[in-house]
Design a protein around this motif. Structure first.
Motif, short mmCIF file in Angstrom:
data_model
loop_
_atom_site.label_atom_id
_atom_site.label_comp_id
_atom_site.label_asym_id
_atom_site.label_seq_id
_atom_site.Cartn_x
_atom_site.Cartn_y
_atom_site.Cartn_z
N VAL A 1 0.88 -1.17 0.00
CA VAL A 1 0.00 0.00 0.00
C VAL A 1 0.92 1.22 0.00
O VAL A 1 1.90 1.24 0.76
N PRO A 2 0.66 2.23 -0.83
CA PRO A 2 1.55 3.40 -0.82
C PRO A 2 1.49 4.12 0.53
O PRO A 2 0.43 4.19 1.14
N PHE A 3 2.63 4.65 0.95
CA PHE A 3 2.67 5.43 2.19
C PHE A 3 2.23 6.84 1.83
O PHE A 3 3.03 7.77 1.75
N ASP A 4 0.94 6.97 1.60
CA ASP A 4 0.45 8.19 0.99
C ASP A 4 -1.01 8.42 1.38
O ASP A 4 -1.87 7.54 1.17
N ALA A 5 -1.27 9.60 1.95
CA ALA A 5 -2.60 9.91 2.46
C ALA A 5 -3.68 9.79 1.39
O ALA A 5 -4.80 9.36 1.66
N GLU A 6 -3.35 10.15 0.15
CA GLU A 6 -4.37 10.23 -0.91
C GLU A 6 -4.78 8.87 -1.43
O GLU A 6 -5.95 8.63 -1.70
N THR A 7 -3.81 7.96 -1.60
CA THR A 7 -4.08 6.74 -2.36
C THR A 7 -4.08 5.44 -1.54
O THR A 7 -4.45 4.39 -2.05
N ALA A 8 -3.64 5.53 -0.27
CA ALA A 8 -3.44 4.30 0.50
C ALA A 8 -4.73 3.49 0.66
O ALA A 8 -4.75 2.27 0.44
N LEU A 9 -5.82 4.17 1.02
CA LEU A 9 -7.05 3.43 1.32
C LEU A 9 -7.60 2.75 0.06
O LEU A 9 -8.05 1.59 0.10
N GLU A 10 -7.51 3.46 -1.04
CA GLU A 10 -8.00 2.89 -2.30
C GLU A 10 -7.23 1.60 -2.63
O GLU A 10 -7.82 0.57 -2.98
N ARG A 11 -5.91 1.66 -2.49
CA ARG A 11 -5.09 0.48 -2.80
C ARG A 11 -5.38 -0.65 -1.82
O ARG A 11 -5.45 -1.82 -2.20
N LEU A 12 -5.56 -0.30 -0.56
CA LEU A 12 -5.89 -1.33 0.44
C LEU A 12 -7.18 -2.03 0.04
O LEU A 12 -7.27 -3.28 0.05
N ASN A 13 -8.16 -1.25 -0.34
CA ASN A 13 -9.45 -1.84 -0.75
C ASN A 13 -9.28 -2.76 -1.96
O ASN A 13 -9.91 -3.81 -2.03
N GLU A 14 -8.44 -2.35 -2.88
CA GLU A 14 -8.20 -3.21 -4.07
C GLU A 14 -7.61 -4.55 -3.65
O GLU A 14 -8.04 -5.60 -4.13
N HIS A 15 -6.62 -4.51 -2.75
CA HIS A 15 -5.99 -5.77 -2.31
C HIS A 15 -7.00 -6.67 -1.59
O HIS A 15 -7.04 -7.88 -1.80
N ILE A 16 -7.80 -6.03 -0.74
CA ILE A 16 -8.78 -6.82 0.02
C ILE A 16 -9.80 -7.45 -0.94
O ILE A 16 -10.20 -8.61 -0.78
N ALA A 17 -10.18 -6.67 -1.95
CA ALA A 17 -11.15 -7.20 -2.92
C ALA A 17 -10.53 -8.32 -3.77
O ALA A 17 -11.20 -9.28 -4.15
N ARG A 18 -9.24 -8.19 -4.07
CA ARG A 18 -8.58 -9.19 -4.91
C ARG A 18 -8.38 -10.51 -4.17
O ARG A 18 -8.46 -11.58 -4.74
N TYR A 19 -8.10 -10.42 -2.85
CA TYR A 19 -7.83 -11.63 -2.05
C TYR A 19 -8.73 -11.64 -0.82
O TYR A 19 -8.25 -11.51 0.31
N PRO A 20 -10.04 -11.81 -1.00
CA PRO A 20 -10.92 -11.69 0.16
C PRO A 20 -10.59 -12.76 1.22
O PRO A 20 -10.39 -13.91 0.90
N GLY A 21 -10.49 -12.32 2.47
CA GLY A 21 -10.26 -13.24 3.60
C GLY A 21 -8.86 -13.84 3.65
O GLY A 21 -8.58 -14.70 4.47
N GLN A 22 -7.96 -13.39 2.76
CA GLN A 22 -6.64 -14.03 2.72
C GLN A 22 -5.53 -13.24 3.40
O GLN A 22 -4.40 -13.71 3.49
#
Ligand code: PLP
Length: 452
Positions: free
Chosen positions: A216-237
């Motif tokens: 996840v980028p260490f960045d206020a603007e984009t971190a949450l979006e990227r986190l959500n993408e990872h969670i969506a790509r690998y649900p529960g993993q």
């Protein structure tokens, strides 16, 4: 009449007037000799040849050069240290954060004498002395400042092992989830697993893939979006996300509560453990724990510390207690490290270091004001006792050359980040005086003006 507590033989030895007098003499002599370490000195001509030869021998033994030609003599005075070539330098990198109380600190030497007089050099997981209990007690008392429930800690001897223990606890609790989330450019340590997490290509070159990590980028603007993408790509993993609240090796990037909080909340919602690596930040922000400084204690599950505390530790709440067998090791730490760690934890609580008017905040501000006046550098960056700046446009070769020039002139600092590369200080807060800071700064300023 109450029974008098029986005196242990160990207690009677340490309370023996002859032992007390011997210690008093040693500490008195230390103070006399260390007073001679009173300012920067060049190497002594007659020692240089032998010193260089010893450096070459050691580099050969290690199959690699040392970053600096540094071998200490074993004597210092606060932030000043004598090298084995007779030179004296200001140590503003403190072994990358280990010598947080400077060199030859009398209270640490005294703790070391007591430890040397105890029965074993090392303390182990199977058999340890009362010092391990004392260290745990002091640490858990201090951790009550983070928030409710950090009532447990497991001690170990390196920062990366404390991190491994944290991750094992998280994996066990979140099994079978096997992925980890971390920040881009984070540094977490160098075991095979943590070389995967540490986001630097050179550190994992040739190391087999052991752990799937999503960044996840260490960045206020984009971190949450990227986190959500990872969670969506690998649900529960995902078992855990590792937070380094101030990136240390990555370049002294400082995060903020307003964007860490939504990330941590999202992790909790997705059943992902929230882990904080405080190996570099512990006792360096204006609060003892960076987790407290950023006001995130309510959202954090596991924290680990190292470096300045001498003994490393993983702190966790009751419902994260691992099942028997998961955590163990031969060594907890050396008797000396545990004794020194206890002194440091006590001094940190009483030494006036923390808070808005604390010594850490004051020294930070002092350096920041001076760095801001230098047109040839950008920054300053960092927080508290972690101060960095970018000279030479961040060009790695020129920045490294400047660090080495500063070493020659008598101030030790180190690089952080790579593109741009910065110069960083990890101030030895427990051994620093205003006069030493001012004298070291004069050298830094003069060298920057000459070289950039
Ligand atoms: C943030 C962070 N985590 C972990 C480590 C690893 O600690 P150690 O080198 O004691 O294993 C470091 C060391 O620099 C660090 O800065």
């Amino acid at each position: 009449m109450k029974n008098k507590k029986p005196t242990l033989i160990a207690e009677s030895f340490h309370e023996d007037p002859a032992v007390i007098e011997a210690k008093r003499i040693l500490l008195e002599r230390l103070s006399e000799h260390q007073a001679r370490v009173d300012g920067v000195r060049p190497p002594r001509g007659e020692l240089v040849e032998q010193y260089d030869e010893t450096i070459r021998e050691f580099s050969k033994a290690r199959a690699g050069n040392l970053y600096f030609p540094y071998l200490g003599s074993g004597m210092g005075n606060g932030s000043l240290v004598e090298l084995a070539d007779g030179s004296v330098k200001y140590d503003f990198i403190s072994g990358i954060g280990v010598h947080h109380f400077g060199h030859s600190h009398p209270k640490l030497i005294e703790a070391g004498i007591d430890a040397a007089l105890s029965d074993t050099v090392m303390q182990g997981n199977l058999q340890q002395n009362l010092g391990s209990v004392e260290f745990s007690r002091l640490l858990l008392d201090a951790a009550s400042d983070i928030g409710e429930g950090f009532d447990h800690c497991f001690l170990t001897s390196t920062g990366v092992m404390a991190g491994e223990n944290a991750l094992k606890i998280a994996f066990q609790k979140k099994a079978p989830a096997s992925r980890v989330l971390a920040f881009e450019h984070c540094f977490a340590g160098r075991t095979i697993a943590f070389s995967q997490i540490t986001d630097k290509a050179a550190y994992r070159e040739g190391v087999p893939l052991t752990l799937p990590v999503d960044y996840v980028p260490f960045d206020a603007e984009t971190a949450l979006e990227r986190l959500n993408e990872h969670i969506a790509r690998y649900p529960g993993q995902h078992a855990a996300m590792i937070f380094e609240l101030v990136q240390g090796e990555g370049g002294f990037h400082v995060g903020a509560e307003e964007w860490f909080r939504p990330l941590m909340e999202r992790c909790r919602e997705a059943n992902i453990a929230v882990l904080v690596d405080e190996v570099q930040t512990f006792s360096r922000t204006p609060s003892l724990f960076a987790t407290r400084h950023f006001n995130l204690g309510d959202l954090v599950d596991i924290i680990w510390i190292g470096k300045s505390s001498q003994v490393c530790a993983t702190l966790f709440r009751e419902d994260w207690a691992p099942r028997p067998g998961l955590l163990s090791q031969t060594f907890t730490a050396s008797s000396g490290a545990i004794a020194a760690g206890c002194v440091i934890l006590r001094e940190l609580q009483t030494g006036g270091f923390f808070g808005e008017d604390g010594r850490i905040a004051r020294w930070h501000q002092w350096l920041v004001e001076r760095l801001e006046k230098l047109d040839s550098v950008s920054g300053p960056f960092g927080i508290g006792a972690m101060v960095a700046f970018t000279p030479c446009g961040g060009d790695p070769a020129r920045v490294t050359a400047l660090v080495k020039r500063l070493f020659e002139k008598g101030v030790m600092c180190f690089v952080a980040g790579s593109h741009p590369m910065r110069i960083r200080f990890l101030l030895p807060i427990g051994g620093l005086t205003d006069a030493q800071l001012e004298a070291a700064w004069e050298i830094v300023e003069e060298t920057i003006r000459e070289e950039t």
